[in-house]
Design an enzyme around this catalytic site. Sequence first.
Site, short mmCIF file in Angstrom:
data_model
loop_
_atom_site.label_atom_id
_atom_site.label_comp_id
_atom_site.label_asym_id
_atom_site.label_seq_id
_atom_site.Cartn_x
_atom_site.Cartn_y
_atom_site.Cartn_z
N HIS B 56 0.82 -1.22 0.00
CA HIS B 56 0.00 0.00 0.00
C HIS B 56 0.85 1.26 0.00
O HIS B 56 0.36 2.35 0.32
CB HIS B 56 -0.91 0.02 1.24
CG HIS B 56 -1.73 -1.20 1.41
ND1 HIS B 56 -2.64 -1.62 0.46
CD2 HIS B 56 -1.78 -2.12 2.41
CE1 HIS B 56 -3.22 -2.74 0.88
NE2 HIS B 56 -2.71 -3.06 2.05
N LYS B 104 -5.64 -0.17 10.72
CA LYS B 104 -6.72 -0.30 9.74
C LYS B 104 -7.58 -1.51 10.12
O LYS B 104 -7.05 -2.55 10.53
CB LYS B 104 -6.15 -0.47 8.33
CG LYS B 104 -5.28 0.69 7.88
CD LYS B 104 -4.98 0.70 6.38
CE LYS B 104 -4.24 -0.50 5.85
NZ LYS B 104 -2.94 -0.79 6.50
N HIS B 215 -7.10 -4.61 -1.07
CA HIS B 215 -6.41 -5.87 -1.36
C HIS B 215 -7.10 -6.57 -2.51
O HIS B 215 -6.91 -7.76 -2.73
CB HIS B 215 -6.43 -6.79 -0.14
CG HIS B 215 -6.01 -6.12 1.11
ND1 HIS B 215 -6.89 -5.49 1.96
CD2 HIS B 215 -4.78 -5.93 1.65
CE1 HIS B 215 -6.21 -4.96 2.98
NE2 HIS B 215 -4.93 -5.21 2.80
#
Lengths: 329, 329
Positions: B56, B104, B215
């Site tokens: 990320h 997260k 994802h």
Amino acid sequence: MKKFMNDAGAILTQSLDGFATAHADILTLGGDHKFIRRKALRPGKVALLSGGGSGHEPLHAGFVGHGMLDAACPGQVFTSPTPDQILEAAVEVDTGAGVLLIVKNYEGDVMNFEMAAEMASGPIARVLTNDDVAVENSTYTTGRRGVAGTLVVEKIAGAAAEAGMGLEALKALGDTVNGATRSMGVALTSCTVPAAGKPTFDIGPDEMEFGVGIHGEPGRRRDRLRPADAIAEEICEAIAKDFGDISGKRALLFVNGFGATPAMELYLMYGAARKLFESRGVSVVRSLVGSYVTSLDMAGCSVTLSLLDDQALKYWDAPVHTAGLRWGM
Amino acid sequence: MKKFMNDAGAILTQSLDGFATAHADILTLGGDHKFIRRKALRPGKVALLSGGGSGHEPLHAGFVGHGMLDAACPGQVFTSPTPDQILEAAVEVDTGAGVLLIVKNYEGDVMNFEMAAEMASGPIARVLTNDDVAVENSTYTTGRRGVAGTLVVEKIAGAAAEAGMGLEALKALGDTVNGATRSMGVALTSCTVPAAGKPTFDIGPDEMEFGVGIHGEPGRRRDRLRPADAIAEEICEAIAKDFGDISGKRALLFVNGFGATPAMELYLMYGAARKLFESRGVSVVRSLVGSYVTSLDMAGCSVTLSLLDDQALKYWDAPVHTAGLRWGM
């Protein structure tokens, strides 16, 4: 073709509208989308003006602001801006100290910036960037192409102009920085020009284009995709060989993504390239890693090595506040 | 799979090595690549620690530095960091004022950060981000996923910690910012995890995944690719509806690229989203456009709207110096 757009004919102007709105604190859009100019011009400062075909963002509009460009003219995608655009921008940003044009070496750009310069009434000079060591005389170019090294010229000349350097000295500085800068790139995929709707070139699932240009121009050869270390080795060898003796030199190492290559891969390439240049005696004293001189949605990257003396280093470090590059303010 | 790498098993560590070398002025790499930490810790400041699966970037390692995170733990690609990694980083950066974890909302992350927190001896608190309005209870998540809004929480809490805010108040601030932040994303292509070697999901040449996770998790639905304005409209409507009444509110509008989408398209989406939020009475007072919370080489983008009060605005504007976000210094 999968792109976030409404129609191919409007992608550029709608993108520029969004860009100008997002960065309204530092820049404004000229009429008919002819140029992006710095919001607060500084009277008495030499104006720096660049531009070229769109599709390489953040280059050049993303480098308009304090410490870098005063204006940028966006042509249609991969198409030179018109002399009219360039002239209008030059008139707009010239506050009396003259205008320095920074032009990437493509035939259309060279011709159109030259026509604009001939029509301009004030003092005007030009720096031509041609840092790509991959090939001579390719699709759109006589001589070498101007690629990612252009950012380095714009940053250093921009800081020098901000510090009050005059037009003649700026041109000499820009030429010197360009002469001390070398780049080479590799594509893993083609870019797709919105108006064309299909990839610019075909490339197999296990192939790479070695020495590719930023419009998808052919490079040195098509090859099988190899490990990152082998790719980095060949790029670094080509750059080092072209420089001649680089041992003992201080340099900026700039690994640039072409648009669709993520940070993880760029940093891996940076690490590989840095070791290779260091093994050749280069002292890497500054670094830049990211997608700054792109080719629409092309996957790939380029490596730029720029040899910096004390003066260039000082200007590289000077504050800059643009949409694409910012530090010190 | 076409990536700049040597072998899939080494892509992460070699990338981290390059990253740490490129940014050695502001950060250092922990042993065994367990964490990236800020080079100069500030005694007495609450330490901010985040992390998660890699892929990320620049989130989270790219947000380590002055005014943002003190450390980030990179897990393997799309895999949570281990409790051991997190604990070691927490011990390393805690200078006595405690540690704020920013996590997260993914089951693996939640569990591993919780285990680390239980093993830690000093004061520790947690902010859980869950800004994705697309779906509830998806592949790796109970509740909502934490996506690009995490950057906003890290920036604002980071500035507050720098200004001397204590642990309890920081947790409350982080929770408040997360609660005032909503995101939604769209994928045009799948990402490819290096170790898998093939795309995470199949998607047709004229399809998009609406509400995709970072994802590659499924979103709300698979749909035909539509014009940018129509995509923006549906995203903005979903965000606005979830907020309830947003008329009259001041906001940060953040258009985030997933890794393979070029700036030209992101700015076009920004322009479209801005008009749509403004038509709903929102005053867009801050903007961020770029690829900050990515999904490897996925083409796509997300839109985040974060409602900012005076305090949040002050912390958003405060100086930050990280690899991925920098201003004011």
